[in-house]
Design a protein around this motif. Sequence first.
Motif, mmCIF file in Angstrom:
data_model
loop_
_atom_site.group_PDB
_atom_site.id
_atom_site.type_symbol
_atom_site.label_atom_id
_atom_site.label_comp_id
_atom_site.label_asym_id
_atom_site.label_seq_id
_atom_site.Cartn_x
_atom_site.Cartn_y
_atom_site.Cartn_z
ATOM 1 N N TRP A 1 0.872 -1.314 -0.061
ATOM 2 C CA TRP A 1 0.010 0.018 0.266
ATOM 3 C C TRP A 1 0.942 1.253 -0.112
ATOM 4 O O TRP A 1 0.696 2.359 -0.607
ATOM 5 C CB TRP A 1 -1.071 -0.167 1.423
ATOM 6 C CG TRP A 1 -1.996 1.054 1.237
ATOM 7 C CD1 TRP A 1 -3.302 1.002 0.822
ATOM 8 C CD2 TRP A 1 -2.006 2.372 1.788
ATOM 9 N NE1 TRP A 1 -3.871 2.295 1.061
ATOM 10 C CE2 TRP A 1 -3.154 3.075 1.712
ATOM 11 C CE3 TRP A 1 -0.565 3.063 2.433
ATOM 12 C CZ2 TRP A 1 -3.105 4.436 2.064
ATOM 13 C CZ3 TRP A 1 -0.712 4.225 2.820
ATOM 14 C CH2 TRP A 1 -1.816 5.037 2.789
ATOM 15 N N ALA A 2 1.930 1.187 0.485
ATOM 16 C CA ALA A 2 2.861 2.311 0.954
ATOM 17 C C ALA A 2 4.037 2.356 -0.406
ATOM 18 O O ALA A 2 4.710 3.130 -0.401
ATOM 19 C CB ALA A 2 3.833 2.248 2.199
ATOM 20 N N GLY A 3 3.639 1.224 -1.234
ATOM 21 C CA GLY A 3 4.585 1.476 -2.278
ATOM 22 C C GLY A 3 5.861 0.772 -1.996
ATOM 23 O O GLY A 3 6.842 0.987 -3.079
ATOM 24 N N GLY A 4 6.105 0.132 -1.016
ATOM 25 C CA GLY A 4 7.297 -0.514 -0.709
ATOM 26 C C GLY A 4 7.490 -1.760 -1.305
ATOM 27 O O GLY A 4 6.676 -2.274 -2.103
ATOM 28 N N ILE A 5 8.960 -2.629 -1.238
ATOM 29 C CA ILE A 5 8.940 -3.965 -1.470
ATOM 30 C C ILE A 5 9.392 -4.616 -0.664
ATOM 31 O O ILE A 5 10.130 -4.306 0.498
ATOM 32 C CB ILE A 5 10.195 -3.723 -2.495
ATOM 33 C CG1 ILE A 5 10.240 -2.799 -3.802
ATOM 34 C CG2 ILE A 5 10.648 -5.173 -3.212
ATOM 35 C CD1 ILE A 5 11.492 -2.522 -4.368
ATOM 36 N N LEU A 6 8.702 -6.047 -0.513
ATOM 37 C CA LEU A 6 9.089 -6.856 0.512
ATOM 38 C C LEU A 6 10.071 -7.641 0.210
ATOM 39 O O LEU A 6 10.112 -8.450 -0.750
ATOM 40 C CB LEU A 6 7.535 -7.417 1.056
ATOM 41 C CG LEU A 6 7.804 -8.326 2.374
ATOM 42 C CD1 LEU A 6 7.260 -7.337 3.566
ATOM 43 C CD2 LEU A 6 6.923 -9.398 2.541
ATOM 44 N N SER A 7 11.104 -7.941 1.304
ATOM 45 C CA SER A 7 12.033 -8.752 0.936
ATOM 46 C C SER A 7 12.102 -9.984 2.151
ATOM 47 O O SER A 7 12.697 -9.416 3.173
ATOM 48 C CB SER A 7 13.428 -8.206 0.758
ATOM 49 O OG SER A 7 14.508 -9.131 0.705
ATOM 50 N N PRO A 8 11.347 -10.885 2.131
ATOM 51 C CA PRO A 8 11.612 -11.796 3.236
ATOM 52 C C PRO A 8 12.843 -12.807 3.142
ATOM 53 O O PRO A 8 13.296 -12.998 2.291
ATOM 54 C CB PRO A 8 10.319 -12.840 2.956
ATOM 55 C CG PRO A 8 10.158 -12.752 1.418
ATOM 56 C CD PRO A 8 10.830 -11.513 1.014
ATOM 57 N N ALA A 9 13.270 -13.064 4.400
ATOM 58 C CA ALA A 9 14.449 -13.796 4.674
ATOM 59 C C ALA A 9 14.186 -14.946 5.598
ATOM 60 O O ALA A 9 13.173 -14.937 6.497
ATOM 61 C CB ALA A 9 15.625 -13.025 5.501
#
Length: 552
Positions: A92-100
Amino acid sequence: MPAESTYPPVDIPNVDLWTFLFERKERTYPDDKELFVDADTNRSYTYAQVKAAAMDFGKGLKAIWEWRKGDVLALYTPNCVDTPAIMWGCAWAGGILSPANPAYTAEELAFQLKDSGARALVTQKPFLSIAKEAAKMVGMDEEYVILMGDERDPSARHKHFTSIRNISGAVRYRKTKVNADKDLAFLVYSSGTTGRPKGVMLSHTNVISNILQGKVIEGPHLKPTGGPDGKGDKILAFLPFFHIYGLTCLVHQAADAGVTLVVMPKFDLEKFLNVIQTFKISFVYLVPPVVLALAKHPIVSKYNLSTIRMLNSGAAPLTQELVNGVNERLGLKIKQGYGLSETSPTTHAQSWDDWNKTIGSVGRLLPNMTAKYMDAEEKEVPTGEAGELWVKGPNIFKGYLNNVEGTKNALTDDGYFRTGDVGYQDKDGNFYITDRIKELIKYKGFQVPPAELEGLLVSNPAVADAAVIGVYDKEQATELPRAYVVLAPGQTKGDAKAKEIMDWMSTKVAGHKRLRGGVKFVDEIPKSASGKILRRVLKEQAKAEMELKAKL
């Protein structure tokens, strides 16, 4: 000629993930439909609750950190019922999720934080010390490490994501506009044979495409209502959300179809069986070692698994013996699929009707996709002949982050992704995967890069040279990492030295990278004229040893 999907094409809307999930008109289930439930605590989110929590979290990101389009939020946690809200709030905030991977050491996590350029990190309290250590390594201020899950930080130094949701004055913020095809939704990390994991760049369109492609296979069978308790289908989620398989096929599919995802933080056989029985699970995504347990483990007989209508296995090839074993013992159906991080992930899947007609096949090509098998000279091979699988479609990734050479080697000029997997296609359009060109080891669905382990091994003063391969263990239905070691002068071969090296390695890497296949001592590591390790020579040697052992 390249093979085209035999399914009718699906329409891929030019919208971002938030719009696709939360602003569409064709939703077939109500706002109070329970979508995500914690298997241990029963804490849950309805559609309306996850939407509200995600939007509030997104507003909070903008309010306290001035979150901008393209900012990366790292996630270091086991599966959690809060993951969807955080993931979609970031979107929603335009971010990118990077799961580790939550099994990562501080050094492994720090590499991903630095490579991805993560601005903030979300974790759970039991993982906080490693998260803080990794953040310190990359110069991330402690205020950017926040918590999710049921536990809070007693020192109150680290905010819980729910407090970020409740920032006063955040109501003025609006959803960030993104270009669905170009802007990234996820940056997932895929292990490569060259050592360090590679950041796989997946756009909003990539993931939406794969949701809709997979819906052609699973959609007709997953219902938001009905079933044994009238509450609709339930999917069990123990496969990790830090992998795109879990994010697309589990989390996003549940929200799209309106079925309930029962979330387990990690796999435990007895807990797995109990959850199926208690929640009346109807569909499970799993991997071959779990299929093996269903076929053979005595504890399985204590549980009622009759509500399961289909199992879907992925991450590694599934043998006919395992499929037949589970079906004969429990009456359960198992189909197979195939995909990679770079393909968002699914490219092929067996249909529910074909599960027992083409056992051993990964199924047919999903809609909107083209594929071909290529020889070493990059010429297409005829139907029935083996070659490297190349695939093309709207779900193919945008490239590897900070890795121009890797991207160039993976993607052709006309848009095909070279999978590195070898197989063939039959005359009926069923695809088979038989081997890997890539030397990546697959341990219970986890990726283990041999070069990374080799690099660590040669840093041990007792080791002069080393090579790592995967050896298949029939008992566990998985590959195990095995090291071939040339000892340094003055060192003595033997079981004690092998154990010493294995124990040392266990302190350096995540659990799935441990040398469960053992340590073998050799006089030299086979290498090409250019110095490249010839792992295939070692694999052939290991195979011959196992065949000889079986005869004795």
